[in-house]
Design an enzyme around this catalytic site. Structure first.
Site, PDB file in Angstrom:
ATOM      1  N   ARG A 238     -26.858  18.013 -12.024  1.00 26.44           N
ATOM      2  CA  ARG A 238     -27.987  17.276 -11.462  1.00 26.44           C
ATOM      3  C   ARG A 238     -27.575  16.644 -10.151  1.00 26.44           C
ATOM      4  O   ARG A 238     -26.428  16.213  -9.997  1.00 26.44           O
ATOM      5  CB  ARG A 238     -28.425  16.135 -12.399  1.00 26.44           C
ATOM      6  CG  ARG A 238     -29.363  16.537 -13.507  1.00 26.44           C
ATOM      7  CD  ARG A 238     -30.754  16.925 -12.982  1.00 26.44           C
ATOM      8  NE  ARG A 238     -31.656  17.288 -14.054  1.00 26.44           N
ATOM      9  CZ  ARG A 238     -31.782  18.512 -14.579  1.00 26.44           C
ATOM     10  NH1 ARG A 238     -31.074  19.515 -14.111  1.00 26.44           N
ATOM     11  NH2 ARG A 238     -32.645  18.740 -15.551  1.00 26.44           N
ATOM     12  N   GLU A 267     -33.791  16.059  -4.533  1.00 24.32           N
ATOM     13  CA  GLU A 267     -34.328  17.404  -4.340  1.00 24.32           C
ATOM     14  C   GLU A 267     -35.828  17.422  -4.670  1.00 24.32           C
ATOM     15  O   GLU A 267     -36.272  16.623  -5.498  1.00 24.32           O
ATOM     16  CB  GLU A 267     -33.556  18.424  -5.208  1.00 24.32           C
ATOM     17  CG  GLU A 267     -33.687  18.229  -6.691  1.00 24.32           C
ATOM     18  CD  GLU A 267     -32.854  19.239  -7.475  1.00 24.32           C
ATOM     19  OE1 GLU A 267     -31.644  19.329  -7.254  1.00 24.32           O
ATOM     20  OE2 GLU A 267     -33.456  19.922  -8.321  1.00 24.32           O
ATOM     21  N   HIS A 285     -31.541  25.055  -7.016  1.00 23.70           N
ATOM     22  CA  HIS A 285     -31.679  24.743  -8.456  1.00 23.70           C
ATOM     23  C   HIS A 285     -32.083  25.986  -9.265  1.00 23.70           C
ATOM     24  O   HIS A 285     -33.144  26.016  -9.895  1.00 23.70           O
ATOM     25  CB  HIS A 285     -32.690  23.597  -8.657  1.00 23.70           C
ATOM     26  CG  HIS A 285     -32.481  22.845  -9.925  1.00 23.70           C
ATOM     27  ND1 HIS A 285     -32.674  21.496 -10.062  1.00 23.70           N
ATOM     28  CD2 HIS A 285     -32.069  23.263 -11.156  1.00 23.70           C
ATOM     29  CE1 HIS A 285     -32.420  21.108 -11.305  1.00 23.70           C
ATOM     30  NE2 HIS A 285     -32.047  22.173 -11.989  1.00 23.70           N
TER      31      HIS A 285
END
Ligand code: DGY
Length: 326
Positions: A238, A267, A285
């Site tokens: 993360r 993000e 991601h």
């Protein structure tokens, strides 16, 4: 009347078919990102929801959703959910463990290899028409095989990365809140280290810890200073676990060799400081994004939602105390 369920972001047709057997479904198939206000308004009359890891579910939103009984996160990481607030509001919360473990471990290795062997830098060089022929010292990287791998966060995914690593003859170090039993360590060929020792010894550091207030900036300037100048940092967990500004400074000053990142602070916004750097591999991601895995994640979330709203026990319930109170 059938219970009403919101699907907050686009899912597969087969996921919608599963849900439609039980519920009246409203799905955001246009995949427009909701503002918090839009999400609260869309959830106000719903009994359940499938949400994405970019949807924040907190107490203020839950105050406006009196019918809500379940929030099924389409993702294993659930730092977007305020679990105590969900529990206080009597709303079940679920996630999607297991189904993505192998795909994320595969991707972690992809990122390790891409970063150590300068794979994307080489591709950019080629596409820019700069390749004038091979020479002995061209774009030299570091080897993955035989390297010392340090895994911070040794749950399901960390252990699966360790299994992959043994095929690369790597020495495997790990750090985790709970240490494994000696037999489990032996089976994985993994050696426990304190966090600082792991950072000092590893050639490649992989971050796989969940994000929480406790793990915020686990890697900042002080931790980077412990790493070898030849070390590589990989984050597939993360954003927020790494202090991105500190990492950018360290990459610029070559305090470590390189980084491979799939996740970022704030993000999808990206700290622009990463963009000019050649010693960082960046991806948006994608670690769990194989088609079968994303389908399995959506189906798992749907099964959790169906179980919760039809009187069953959701297989991946994060706050069982809510069910016990019912
Ligand atoms: C997860 O499942 O937590 C992945 O990061 C996808 O969001």
């Amino acid at each position: 009347m059938k219970p009403r369920v919101l699907v907050s972001r686009e899912v597969f047709d087969e996921t919608l078919e599963m849900l439609a057997e039980h519920f009246e479904v409203e799905s955001n198939q246009a995949d427009l990102k909701h503002t918090p206000e839009q999400l609260a308004a869309a959830l106000a009359d719903k009994d359940g929801a499938l949400v994405s890891t970019s949807d924040r579910i907190d107490g203020a939103l839950l105050d406006r959703c009196p019918r809500l009984k379940v929030v099924a996160n389409v993702g294993v990481g659930y730092n977007n959910l305020d679990l105590p607030a969900l529990t206080a509001h009597g709303v079940m919360a679920t996630n999607t463990p297991d189904v993505l473990t192998n795909s994320v471990a595969d991707y972690t290795f992809g990122l390790i290899i891409a970063t150590c062997r300068r794979l994307t830098e080489g591709e950019h060089f080629l596409r820019a028409g700069e390749w004038k022929g091979s020479h002995l010292k061209q774009m030299l990287g570091v080897d993955v095989h035989g390297a010392t791998l340090g895994i911070l966060g040794f749950g399901r995914i960390g252990q699966t990365v360790a299994r992959r690593a043994s095929g690369f003859d790597m020495k495997i170090l790990y750090h985790n809140r709970t240490r494994l039993k000696p037999a489990e360590e032996a089976q994985l060929g993994a050696h426990y280290r304190g966090k600082h020792d792991l950072l000092r010894e590893a050639d490649i550091v992989v971050l796989l810890t969940p994000y929480s207030a406790e793990s915020h900036h686990t890697i900042g300037a002080a931790e980077i200073a412990l790493m070898k100048p030849s070390a590589v940092l990989i984050n597939v967990a993360r954003g927020g676990i790494v202090d991105d500004a500190a990492l950018i400074e360290a990459l610029k000053a070559k305090r470590i060799l390189a980084a491979g990142l799939d996740v970022y602070e704030n993000e999808p916004a990206l700290n622009p400081g990463f963009l000019p750097l050649k010693n960082v591999v960046l991806s948006p991601h994608l670690a769990s994004a194989s088609e079968p895995t994303r389908k399995a994640m959506a189906a798992t979330a749907a099964r959790n939602c169906i179980a919760a709203l039809t009187g069953g026990e959701p297989p991946n319930l994060l706050n069982p105390e809510v069910q016990r109170k019912r």
